[in-house]
Structures are given as structure tokens and as C-alpha cells.
Write a protein that holds these residues in place. Structure first.
Motif, PDB file in Angstrom:
ATOM      1  N   ASN A  74     -11.265  61.267  22.474  1.00 53.73           N
ATOM      2  CA  ASN A  74     -11.796  60.889  23.594  1.00 53.73           C
ATOM      3  C   ASN A  74     -10.715  60.099  24.253  1.00 53.73           C
ATOM      4  N   THR A  76      -7.598  60.165  24.283  1.00 52.32           N
ATOM      5  CA  THR A  76      -6.327  61.369  24.663  1.00 52.32           C
ATOM      6  C   THR A  76      -7.011  61.806  25.860  1.00 52.32           C
ATOM      7  N   ILE A  77      -8.357  62.459  26.271  1.00 47.47           N
ATOM      8  CA  ILE A  77      -8.695  63.057  27.210  1.00 47.47           C
ATOM      9  C   ILE A  77      -8.656  62.028  28.403  1.00 47.47           C
ATOM     10  N   GLN A  78      -9.403  60.959  28.251  1.00 49.83           N
ATOM     11  CA  GLN A  78      -9.454  59.823  29.162  1.00 49.83           C
ATOM     12  C   GLN A  78      -8.007  59.592  29.732  1.00 49.83           C
ATOM     13  N   GLY A  81      -6.194  63.681  30.474  1.00 52.88           N
ATOM     14  CA  GLY A  81      -7.059  64.821  31.035  1.00 52.88           C
ATOM     15  C   GLY A  81      -7.031  65.923  30.419  1.00 52.88           C
ATOM     16  N   GLN A  82      -6.130  66.326  29.301  1.00 55.94           N
ATOM     17  CA  GLN A  82      -6.087  67.390  28.379  1.00 55.94           C
ATOM     18  C   GLN A  82      -5.701  67.384  27.152  1.00 55.94           C
ATOM     19  N   LEU A  83      -5.766  68.253  26.556  1.00 53.35           N
ATOM     20  CA  LEU A  83      -5.130  68.577  25.085  1.00 53.35           C
ATOM     21  C   LEU A  83      -4.449  69.739  24.939  1.00 53.35           C
ATOM     22  N   HIS A 128     -11.447  71.349  24.019  1.00 54.05           N
ATOM     23  CA  HIS A 128     -10.318  70.923  24.808  1.00 54.05           C
ATOM     24  C   HIS A 128      -9.150  71.760  24.928  1.00 54.05           C
ATOM     25  N   LYS A 131      -9.898  75.214  26.618  1.00 51.09           N
ATOM     26  CA  LYS A 131      -9.420  75.132  28.175  1.00 51.09           C
ATOM     27  C   LYS A 131      -8.018  75.166  28.365  1.00 51.09           C
ATOM     28  N   THR A 132      -7.195  74.721  27.491  1.00 52.88           N
ATOM     29  CA  THR A 132      -5.654  74.923  27.709  1.00 52.88           C
ATOM     30  C   THR A 132      -5.018  75.988  27.141  1.00 52.88           C
TER      31      THR A 132
END
Ligand code: NDP
Length: 251
Positions: A74, A76-78, A81-83, A128, A131-132
């Protein structure tokens, strides 16, 4: 091998292989997240990352605690914005054989870190990474191919299971464009190997003698392989377990 603008989590990056890997990713332009329990060591590694790249996100966390694992993903994403890459490196090595009556407690401690935490972080990171079209690199061990010495059996079992999980998770996540691989070192000159050689009464020079190439690895060699596997040049590689053991497991 540029990781410009890629977001990379390296667990167990307060010392040893994880620390050197985190610095190597930072040097290649990644936004790095470093994770461990020892704050002083983490801050030291953060300085090393900042010296060669951007300042990392430092997360003091115990990967075996479910709430800490959630916080790692969480936060990291905050922050970023991505992983893009998860390196499951945090691991422990302990002794305990069957006849001493210690194998079960040793197994429970080792499995919690070397396997369960990897499975949990994989589950949390997967949405996550989908998504990437990112990837996961698990740090296993040549011990996954061994059955002892007897007091090391729980560790061998944990890494054999990790290899199995690596391949199974690669199969599940491949249709979503996510790769999963493992890097399996033999002896690497870190605190873990120093503790091991003291306990086994086998100085590191003696460990070298047992290796066909008559050497042990440095963390930088393992980091190089991790970066290759995590990078775009390895886009066709998934479900692979790469040995980097100076030929140790050949004998
Ligand atoms: P170190 O003991 O130097 O580093 C282990 C790292 O894991 C530390 O950063 C430690 O940080 C972290 N860690 C341990 N437990 C936890 C936890 N519960 N939560 C979060 N972090 C944790 O070992 P190495 O660098 O040698 O080992 C790294 C990986 O490489 C391990 O998976 C190991 O099994 C594997 N390996 C090592 C070999 C070797 O010869 N050195 C050979 C083959 C594989 P902190 O204490 O701050 O939490």
C-alpha cells in the motif's frame, strides 16, 4: 538494462544480497523501496541508494506480519502510483534436525519468512503487477536441490517449495503478462554465510575449497543476475530458476 521510472520493491534490503540489489536498481534509475526490520541498516542502505540514484522509500516492516506485508504494498502504491518489480529476498537460515527435536520449531520460523511471506506478498502485489506487466524475482538457494546436512533440512525444504511456488505462480500469472522467476545462489559472502560458517566451524576459505570453482560469490554477482531477469532482455523468461553457485550443487 535501464529501470528508469520503474518501481522496484526489494525485501530484506537492510543487509547482504538485498542491500546490494537495491543499490544496483537505484543505479539503473529505478524508484526503489527498501524493506527490513533494522532501521539503522535501512537508513545506511538508503544513503547508498541516494548516492547513485534517487532516494528510496524506506519501509520498516516484518514480512511475516500480515499487516506489515499489506503496508509494504500500500505505501509503495501511495508513494509511487505503481509497482513494476517485486524482489522477494528476505530470508533466514537456521539449524534444527529431527533427532534433536528441533526441526518443527525451526521449520515454522523458516517457512514463515522464506515461503509464506513470499506467497502473501505475491498475492498482494499481483493486481499491481498485472497493470504494469511487471515481474517477480524470488531469491531461492542452491539448497533447494540438496537434502542436508540434516540440520539444514528445514531450510532446504523451504527453498525447494519456493522453487515450486515460483513455477506455479509463473504459470498462473503468465496470461496476465506477469513473469515470475527465481535466482538461486550458492554460498555468498554475507552476514548469513558468516554466521553459518561460524556455526559449522567451517571458515569461508574452507567453503571455497568445496566449490568446483574454488570461490564463493559476492552479492554484486547475484544482483547482476536479478537485474537481468527483472529486465526487458528477459521478456521471454518465466518460471525459470537460475543457479549462481560456482558449481556447488554439481557435486
Ligand atoms: P542476510 O542475513 O545478510 O540478509 C537477510 C535480510 O533479510 C536482511 O536484510 C534482514 O533484514 C531480512 N529479513 C530477515 N527476516 C526478515 C523479516 N521477518 N522481515 C523483513 N526482513 C527480514 O542474508 P543474505 O543477504 O545472505 O540472504 C538473502 C537471501 O539470499 C535469503 O533469502 C537467503 O536465503 C538467500 N541465500 C543466501 C545465501 C548466502 O550464502 N548468503 C545462499 C543462498 C541463498 P532485517 O534483519 O533488518 O529484518
Amino acid at each position: 538494462m535501464s529501470f528508469n521510472n520503474k518501481v522496484v520493491i526489494v525485501t530484506g534490503s537492510s543487509t547482504g544480497i538485498g542491500a546490494v540489489t537495491a543499490v544496483a536498481f537505484a543505479k539503473e534509475g529505478a524508484k526503489v523501496v527498501i524493506v527490513g526490520r533494522n532501521e539503522a541498516n535501512l537508513n545506511d542502505v538508503a544513503k547508498q541508494c541516494s548516492a547513485v540514484g534517487s532516494a528510496p522509500l524506506v519501509i520498516k516492516a516484518d514480512v511475516t506480519k500480515d499487516e506489515d506485508a499489506k503496508r509494504i504494498i500500500n505505501d509503495t502504491i501511495q508513494k509511487f502510483g505503481q509497482l513494476d518489480v517485486l524482489v522477494n529476498n528476505a530470508g533466514i537460515f537456521e539449524y534444527g534436525d529431527i533427532l534433536s527435536g528441533k526441526i518443527l520449531e525451526t521449520y515454522d520460523r523458516i517457512i514463515a519468512i522464506n515461503l509464506r511471506a513470499v506467497i502473501h506478498l505475491t498475492q498482494l502485489a499481483a493486481p499491481h503487477l498485472v497493470k504494469t506487466k511487471g515481474n517477480i524475482v524470488n531469491i531461492s538457494s542452491g539448497a533447494s536441490l540438496l537434502y542436508g546436512p540434516p540440520a539444514t533440512l528445514a531450510y532446504c525444504v523451504s527453498k525447494a517449495a519456493l522453487d515450486h511456488f515460483t513455477k506455479g505462480s509463473a504459470l498462473e500469472l503468465a496470461p496476465s503478462g506477469v513473469r515470475v522467476n527465481a535466482v538461486s545462489p550458492g554460498p555468498v559472502e554475507t552476514d548469513m554465510l558468516t554466521r553459518h560458517s561460524v556455526q559449522m566451524n567451517a571458515p569461508i576459505d574452507q567453503v571455497k575449497v568445496f566449490s568446483p570453482l574454488k570461490r564463493v560469490s559476492q552479492s554484486e554477482e547475484i544482483a547482476d543476475l536479478v537485474l537481468f531477469v527483472a529486465g526487458n532482455k528477459a521478456k521471454g523468461i518465466t518460471g525459470s530458476v537460475y543457479l549462481a553457485d560456482n558449481g556447488f550443487t554439481l557435486q
